[in-house]
Structure formats: structure tokens, C-alpha cells
Design a protein around this motif. Structure first.
Motif, mmCIF file in Angstrom:
data_model
loop_
_atom_site.group_PDB
_atom_site.id
_atom_site.type_symbol
_atom_site.label_atom_id
_atom_site.label_comp_id
_atom_site.label_asym_id
_atom_site.label_seq_id
_atom_site.Cartn_x
_atom_site.Cartn_y
_atom_site.Cartn_z
ATOM 1 N N MET A 1 28.908 21.145 56.310
ATOM 2 C CA MET A 1 29.530 21.483 57.586
ATOM 3 C C MET A 1 31.050 21.491 57.489
ATOM 4 O O MET A 1 31.714 22.411 57.975
ATOM 5 N N VAL A 2 31.608 20.475 56.837
ATOM 6 C CA VAL A 2 33.068 20.403 56.700
ATOM 7 C C VAL A 2 33.587 21.566 55.864
ATOM 8 O O VAL A 2 34.605 22.192 56.203
ATOM 9 N N LEU A 3 32.901 21.882 54.776
ATOM 10 C CA LEU A 3 33.335 22.990 53.929
ATOM 11 C C LEU A 3 33.197 24.322 54.651
ATOM 12 O O LEU A 3 34.032 25.218 54.476
ATOM 13 N N GLY A 4 32.144 24.463 55.474
ATOM 14 C CA GLY A 4 31.989 25.700 56.239
ATOM 15 C C GLY A 4 33.106 25.888 57.245
ATOM 16 O O GLY A 4 33.661 26.994 57.382
ATOM 17 N N LEU B 1 40.441 28.691 56.904
ATOM 18 C CA LEU B 1 41.300 29.293 55.887
ATOM 19 C C LEU B 1 41.216 30.813 55.929
ATOM 20 O O LEU B 1 42.234 31.509 55.782
ATOM 21 N N ASN B 2 40.012 31.328 56.121
ATOM 22 C CA ASN B 2 39.843 32.779 56.144
ATOM 23 C C ASN B 2 40.446 33.389 57.401
ATOM 24 O O ASN B 2 41.007 34.493 57.369
ATOM 25 N N PHE C 1 34.453 28.756 50.074
ATOM 26 C CA PHE C 1 33.184 29.448 50.295
ATOM 27 C C PHE C 1 32.164 29.067 49.222
ATOM 28 O O PHE C 1 30.976 28.860 49.521
ATOM 29 N N LYS C 2 32.617 29.004 47.973
ATOM 30 C CA LYS C 2 31.702 28.669 46.890
ATOM 31 C C LYS C 2 31.130 27.263 47.071
ATOM 32 O O LYS C 2 29.917 27.043 46.915
ATOM 33 N N LEU C 3 31.994 26.306 47.384
ATOM 34 C CA LEU C 3 31.524 24.937 47.581
ATOM 35 C C LEU C 3 30.579 24.844 48.772
ATOM 36 O O LEU C 3 29.582 24.111 48.742
ATOM 37 N N HIS C 4 30.884 25.584 49.833
ATOM 38 C CA HIS C 4 30.014 25.600 51.009
ATOM 39 C C HIS C 4 28.625 26.127 50.651
ATOM 40 O O HIS C 4 27.601 25.583 51.101
ATOM 41 N N ILE C 5 28.558 27.152 49.831
ATOM 42 C CA ILE C 5 27.269 27.726 49.428
ATOM 43 C C ILE C 5 26.497 26.750 48.554
ATOM 44 O O ILE C 5 25.275 26.577 48.715
ATOM 45 N N VAL C 6 27.178 26.083 47.616
ATOM 46 C CA VAL C 6 26.499 25.116 46.747
ATOM 47 C C VAL C 6 25.919 23.973 47.580
ATOM 48 O O VAL C 6 24.769 23.563 47.389
#
Length: 241
Positions: free
Chosen positions: A135-138, A144-145, A183-188
Motif C-alpha cells: 500500500m505504501v509503495l503504491g 511520484l508519477n 512501481f517495480k517494488l509495488h508489483i513485487v
């Protein structure tokens, strides 16, 4: 590394999800539960649980729309890319903040109420850590985007196309090379959370009480005092003649 993360990891997580769900359904039916702690504390639960569940519902719906619906479809509907992103960010921000506030209240409750804390399992700690991280990474990736700190990256031209290629069993993992780190970390974290579902209390999401919506009503009737007076008393195990 790109091949392992974006071409292999998603299928491993889905395999763990399916295998674990089948195993729980066959061999751990009595453990298929939310392990409700409502009896220990209900005031914070009444606030945090609706916020989290409804917030996550709209977050998931937003991910489905953003990942599965191609840009060509929204363009055909006359929805510009700017309008789409404005709508997605505004609704996603509200849902994300609601879900984050809800999980914050639930975590505060779980670790500050002694009875609830004693009912917390080791799997709960791992599940909460991965869920909170996703959730935090999302939210971080969205901020950022939206503020232009990702170099104008458009996830609908990269991540979304890669995600849809997974269903064709031909993952175009090269598209993930240009995705920002958040985004990559959020997906992982997201795929890891999928893999943990059948091995934690999150498995209850597959047991939504939908039959409750169509079940017959329970009708309560008041007994007529006159008939009760004329009716002979009997024990519960005695049959009526």
C-alpha cells in the motif's frame, strides 16, 4: 534478473495461490476463517474495518481498470489521456487514503489491545508487513508519477501491456526495464501478497457470504396468548400427538 522478476515470479505466486487455496479447502476447512477478534474489541474495529475493506475494494477495481483496459479502448470512448489520469488519480487517492487509514487503525488496535495482540499469529505479522508495504509503495508510486518525478512515465504503455501479456503465457518482461523503481517494488509486494493469501487470514476473501443476500427471511411470529393458554405444556423432547 528481469526474466526472473517479471517472467517467472508472477507465475510462481499464482501457482502458490492456487495450490494453497486448494490445500486449505481440502485439509484445513476449520482453519478457513478470519479469526475474528470482535469479541475482544469492537469500537476501533467498527471504524477501521469498513474504511479498509471499502477502500481496498475500490483500489482493486482501479487496478483492474488501469491494467486490463487498453488505452485504445478509452481513446475510442473519447476519454483523453489527461482526463483518464486525472480521474484515476483523484478516485485512487481517495480509495488509497481510506484503505491506508483503515489499516492504520486496525494495526493500532491489534498491537495496543492486549487481547487482540495475544490472538495475533506469526503469519499475521508477515501478512500485515507485506500488505502495508504494498500500500505504501503504491501510494508512493502514484504521488511520484503525478508530480512528474518519474520522467513522464506512462504505466499504461509499459506495466499494463506487460501485465496483459502474462495472460497470454508470453510475458513481455522487457517492458518492465523502463519502469520506475517504486512501481517495480509495488508489483513485487503485490504478487507476494497474492502468494500469501491462502496461508493467512486473507483467505477469507474467497468466502464472501453472497448467499446471505438471497437467503429466505427469518420470520418471527408472536404466539397468541389465548392459544398458549389452551395448549398443554410439554417437554421439548415430547412429540405432539
Amino acid at each position: 534478473m528481469d526474466l526472473l522478476l517479471w517472467g517467472v515470479l508472477p507465475y510462481v505466486c499464482v501457482a502458490l495461490l492456487i495450490a494453497g487455496t486448494v490445500w486449505r479447502a481440502r485439509f484445513d476447512r476449520f482453519g478457513w476463517t478470519t479469526r475474528s477478534s470482535q469479541l475482544h474489541e469492537s469500537r476501533l474495529l467498527r471504524i477501521g474495518s469498513p474504511l479498509f475493506h471499502f477502500g481496498m475494494l475500490f483500489v482493486v477495481l482501479g487496478h483492474v481498470v488501469g491494467l486490463l483496459i487498453p488505452m485504445s479502448w478509452t481513446d475510442a470512448l473519447g476519454l483523453s489521456d489527461h482526463a483518464y489520469h486525472l480521474l484515476a488519480v483523484s478516485t485512487g487517492a481517495v480509495a488509497g487514503v481510506a484503505a491506508a487509514a483503515g489499516i492504520g487503525i486496525l494495526l493500532h488496535r491489534r498491537f495496543t489491545v492486549p487481547a487482540v495482540r495475544r490472538a495475533t499469529l506469526r503469519s499475521d505479522h508477515l501478512m500485515y508487513a507485506v500488505l502495508l508495504g504494498a500500500m505504501v509503495l503504491g501510494l508512493t508510486a502514484t504521488i511520484l508519477n503525478s508530480t512528474g518525478q518519474t520522467g513522464g512515465y506512462n504505466y499504461r504503455e509499459g506495466i499494463s501491456v506487460w501485465f496483459r501479456s502474462l495472460f497470454a503465457l508470453s510475458p513481455d518482461y522487457h517492458l518492465m526495464a523502463g519502469a520506475p523503481l517504486a512501481f517495480k517494488l509495488h508489483i513485487v509486494f503485490g504478487f507476494t501478497l497474492f502468494a500469501l493469501i491462502p496461508y493467512s487470514r486473507l483467505v477469507h476473501m474467497f468466502s464472501a457470504p453472497l448467499a446471505y443476500l438471497v437467503r429466505p427471511y427469518v420470520v418471527y411470529r408472536r404466539r397468541d396468548p389465548k392459544q398458549s393458554a389452551d395448549r398443554p405444556s410439554r417437554r421439548g423432547w415430547e412429540r405432539v400427538s
